[in-house]
Design a protein around this motif. Structure first.
Motif, PDB file in Angstrom:
ATOM      1  N   GLU A  47       3.521  22.553  12.613  1.00  0.00           N
ATOM      2  CA  GLU A  47       4.709  21.628  13.076  1.00  0.00           C
ATOM      3  C   GLU A  47       5.209  20.938  11.801  1.00  0.00           C
ATOM      4  OE1 GLU A  47       3.679  18.706  15.876  1.00  0.00           O
ATOM      5  OE2 GLU A  47       3.368  20.076  17.779  1.00  0.00           O
ATOM      6  N   VAL A  55      10.669  19.129  16.735  1.00  0.00           N
ATOM      7  CA  VAL A  55      10.248  20.540  17.010  1.00  0.00           C
ATOM      8  C   VAL A  55      10.793  21.087  18.074  1.00  0.00           C
ATOM      9  CG1 VAL A  55       8.020  22.162  17.475  1.00  0.00           C
ATOM     10  CG2 VAL A  55       7.586  19.956  16.060  1.00  0.00           C
ATOM     11  N   PHE A  65       7.481  28.209  15.244  1.00  0.00           N
ATOM     12  CA  PHE A  65       6.320  27.593  14.427  1.00  0.00           C
ATOM     13  C   PHE A  65       4.957  28.311  14.694  1.00  0.00           C
ATOM     14  CE2 PHE A  65       9.563  24.514  15.092  1.00  0.00           C
ATOM     15  CZ  PHE A  65       9.336  23.622  14.113  1.00  0.00           C
TER      16      PHE A  65
END
Length: 320
Positions: A47, A55, A65
């Motif tokens: 993250e 995010v 991610f």
């Protein structure tokens, strides 16, 4: 006709400073500009900052991610998170001929440089921090296995046995409790008076400023709301600082996690946000409080932050 019931009054003390720090702002900008410059997808190892809302927004823009580089294709840019990475990570990226952008906060990089300097001088290094936190993993990963001993508590500091007390140094994670860290450092210095300290405090200015603001707010409030994610070290520390200062403190992701019943017996409520939490979440919480209470918002705190960090040259040059 019955007159509408008036809302009970409630003072909201808004901590200043709060929310994004310069390192977080820079890291988010790196991901945004990488997507803008190179197109989607742009991969991000871990993250970018510890906030679910940030995010999710970056995912919607085209960020992917991942936890390790092996999940990244070699032909797409990859960004390293603000928490820093072990030396093995950029080495692997270079070996795979990947284009990468390092969003490590410069204040975390400063700790890496300090640790390397102590190691090069032949010192044994103690890192004060939390097991498993990405920043700690990154800092310990700057040096060979066994070169750094992690200490989390005063008890561990009192039990620690160095190889040579005269060649000892300490560094710290940047997002710790200022007061807890001072106790641990005090225990180390009491036992090892010659221990080498950082030239300048490792706990970053933003962590320190936000904790000081929370102390001021919590001293006047019955309840403290800290907006931030549960995996955000600096946000968790803010809630701890608030409780220590006498307020009932709650860590919440956003307004949806706020239970207004927490505020029923309060006359004053403090509100702050961790260094990775956007300001719109703060305003959302205040708006929810205002649904039940007649809110008067006052800002509490003195520190004004003017720090900013430059983006990586590779990104600024490519964007021109």
């Amino acid at each position: 006709m019955t007159a509408p019931l008036s809302k009970p009054p409630l003072t909201v003390l808004l901590a200043a400073p709060r929310g994004f720090c310069a390192g977080v702002d820079r890291a988010i900008q790196i991901v945004e500009k990488a997507i803008e410059t190179y197109g989607a997808p742009v991969y991000v190892r871990h993250e970018i900052v510890h906030n679910r809302h940030v995010v999710d927004r970056l995912k919607a823009l085209g960020a992917v991610f991942v936890e390790e580089l092996e999940a990244c294709p070699p032909d797409r840019p990859v960004v390293f998170s603000a928490h820093g990475v072990p030396k093995a990570v950029p080495a692997e990226a270079k070996a795979r001929k990947m284009f990468y952008l390092d969003a490590t906060c410069p204040l975390v990089s400063k700790v890496h440089v300090e640790a390397q300097r102590h190691f090069d001088a032949g010192r044994e290094i103690v890192l004060i921090g939390h097991t498993g936190h990405p920043e700690v993993v990154g800092t310990m990963g700057q040096l060979p296995d066994g070169a750094v001993t992690l200490i989390e508590t005063v008890e561990e500091a009192r039990a620690f046995t160095p190889k040579d007390p005269k060649t000892l140094a300490f560094v710290t994670q940047t997002t710790l409790s200022v007061d807890d860290t001072a106790e641990i450092v005090g225990a180390l210095r009491e036992r090892f008076p010659e221990i080498s300290a950082p030239h300048k405090e490792d706990i970053c200015y933003a962590t320190t400023n936000r904790q000081e603001a929370v102390k001021a707010v919590a001293a006047k409030a019955q309840v403290l709301l800290v907006i931030g994610s549960a995996n955000s070290s600096n946000s968790v520390r803010l809630a701890e600082v608030g409780r220590r200062a006498g307020a009932a403190a709650y860590l919440i992701d956003d307004a949806g996690k706020l239970d207004l019943a927490w505020l029923d017996d309060a006359r004053t409520v403090g509100v702050t946000a961790g260094a990775s939490a956007p300001e719109d979440l703060v305003q959302g919480v205040i708006a929810k409080i205002a649904e039940r209470f007649d809110v008067e918002v006052q800002e509490e705190g003195a520190a004004r932050e003017t720090v900013s960090f430059k983006l990586p040259r590779a990104l600024t040059e490519a964007a021109q």
